[in-house]
Scaffold this active site. Structure first.
Site, mmCIF file in Angstrom:
data_model
loop_
_atom_site.group_PDB
_atom_site.id
_atom_site.type_symbol
_atom_site.label_atom_id
_atom_site.label_comp_id
_atom_site.label_asym_id
_atom_site.label_seq_id
_atom_site.Cartn_x
_atom_site.Cartn_y
_atom_site.Cartn_z
ATOM 1 N N HIS A 1 -53.747 11.464 98.286
ATOM 2 C CA HIS A 1 -55.054 11.818 98.735
ATOM 3 C C HIS A 1 -55.359 10.883 100.096
ATOM 4 C CE1 HIS A 1 -58.952 13.398 97.618
ATOM 5 N NE2 HIS A 1 -59.417 12.394 98.224
ATOM 6 N N SER B 1 -61.546 14.595 102.019
ATOM 7 C CA SER B 1 -61.788 14.760 100.507
ATOM 8 C C SER B 1 -63.032 15.328 100.368
ATOM 9 C CB SER B 1 -61.944 13.225 100.024
ATOM 10 O OG SER B 1 -61.960 13.098 98.549
ATOM 11 N N ASP C 1 -79.890 24.429 87.397
ATOM 12 C CA ASP C 1 -80.328 25.314 88.626
ATOM 13 C C ASP C 1 -79.623 24.939 89.892
ATOM 14 O OD1 ASP C 1 -82.137 23.524 88.440
ATOM 15 O OD2 ASP C 1 -83.838 24.706 88.820
#
Length: 435
Positions: free
Chosen positions: A415, A147, A362
């Site tokens: 998952h 994951s 940023d």
């Protein structure tokens, strides 16, 4: 010079277990002062003391490495040919663990946000590299990422491929240029399908869930941690739909939730206890605080995430917190919302910090498509077509962009396949990468 590692050892069922601790820089670029402590637990099977090392990167963000009570599953398979290093990613387990309490020592919200910016995948890779050099010099090692650990492994391939002998990824190939908005549009669509599948299996549960939500809108029900349970927070129980056994777990959680107290309809205490256990971020607050930042790569992905899951939710009417009358009930899944930092006591102290991280423009790039296109590191990745959290279409696009990457694409898993069928899955990937 590599930092010195401090090691304590003990024995467990035919294995030497080495607990490694080393101190590394907070900022991998050296622009900001500070240090963090990194912890890893290494398992070495008798007779394999000279085997290559494989470091495991846990899913998350914000979750520590496994603490195995028995050696089984994927770990048992890996130990047949590797020394296995279970790395606590920075901020988790014993690697400078962070929560609302410890972050309070860092300073105000602005100081905390600056600090946490160093706890993403690039910081994890820098820690892994420092540990590798401390343990084995310049010899490369293997990485297995599950994951979010696969996201970090992809960053590793971009930023320090010289440290890698091979990479195995399960349910964790990220989109290289995908923004958080791209990811959430895909996961909301998949979540809508999973809801439909769930309620088709358990038709009564949709009426039960709708009744619980309506009750929470009109009555005060308190979780064991003392706060009121809202209907919108109740809907986040749908994160269970991404697990193989999640359908049954959610069904059992919705089993007979109401009782009568002095003539009034109330939620049962056992329901509130179970809901509180599933909904609280007390054990892993970094998951909520850092979750959207794992997709942020500055201009490469469109700047700030700006509470992407919250914004994108408005594009999907079926997930509205206040759906129109007669609309189908829908749980949400792996989505973090700003109001959770008002409702979850574990997150309230971190609200200002989360706001600043969501507004940050940023963040440094985590993946380098040019480096990945030239990679010579063997890579094998398991991609699950029905993965609720990591969209398969983005994973397959990334696999095609990583030179030499091979994929095991299947719809037989969800998952959490590494946890449930790890021995077989790891064997498939090792065969694939060595073919």
């Amino acid at each position: 010079m590599s930092p010195a590692v401090r090691t304590a050892s003990h024995r467990v069922d035919g294995h030497d277990v080495h607990e490694h601790v080393l101190t590394v820089a907070l900022d991998r670029t050296g622009a900001e002062a500070g240090e963090v402590e990194v912890f890893a637990r290494e398992y070495v099977r008798d007779g394999l003391e000279r085997a290559p090392r494989l470091v495991f990167l846990q899913g998350g963000p914000g979750n520590p490495a496994p603490r195995p009570e028995v050696v089984g599953g994927w770990l048992d398979r890996a130990l047949e040919e590797f020394r296995v290093v279970l790395l606590d990613q920075r901020g988790t387990g014993r690697s400078t663990p962070l929560d609302g309490q410890s972050l309070g020592e860092v300073g105000d919200a602005a100081a905390q946000a600056r600090y946490l910016a160093h706890f993403r995948a690039d910081g994890i890779v820098a820690d892994a590299e420092a540990l590798r050099r401390a343990l084995q010099g310049e010899e490369p090692w293997w990485v297995l990422g599950q994951s979010y650990g696969g996201f970090a492994a992809t960053t590793y391939l971009s930023q320090a491929p010289h440290g890698l002998a091979g990479v195995l990824i399960t349910a964790g190939l990220p989109g290289l240029r995908s923004s958080a908005d791209d990811v959430y549009r895909a996961t909301y669509a998949r979540t809508a399908l999973r809801n439909a599948e769930f309620f088709a299996r358990y038709p009564r549960d949709e009426d039960v869930a709708r009744a619980v939500a309506a009750h929470l809108d009109g009555e005060e029900e308190l979780l064991p941690t003392g706060e009121r349970l809202s209907s919108r927070r109740f809907r986040t129980l749908g994160i269970a739909l991404g697990q193989t056994s999640g359908f049954d777990a959610l069904h059992f959680a919705l089993e007979d939730p109401f009782t009568t107290v002095r003539g009034a309809r109330r939620l049962r205490q056992r329901f509130l206890v179970e809901a509180g256990r599933r909904l609280s971020f007390a054990a892993h607050p970094l998951y909520a605080v850092l979750h959207e930042s794992i997709y942020a790569q500055g201009p490469l992905t469109g700047g700030a995430t700006r509470w992407s899951a919250h914004r994108v939710r408005e594009e999907f009417e079926e997930f509205s917190p206040e759906p129109p009358a007669g609309a189908p009930f829908r749980f949400t899944a792996e989505h973090v919302y700003p109001w959770q930092f008002e409702e979850d006591p574990a997150l309230v102290p971190l609200r200002g910090t989360a706001e600043l991280l969501a507004a940050r423009e940023d963040f440094a790039p985590l993946h380098d498509p040019d480096v990945l296109a030239r990679s010579t590191v063997p890579v094998a990745a398991a991609v699950y077509l029905d993965d609720l959290f990591v969209p398969a279409e983005l994973s397959r696009r990334t696999a095609a962009a990583v030179r030499g990457a091979r994929t095991f694409v299947t719809n037989e898993y969800h998952h959490d396949a590494l946890r449930l069928d790890g021995r077989r899955l790891l064997g498939v990937l090792l065969d694939l990468v060595r073919r």
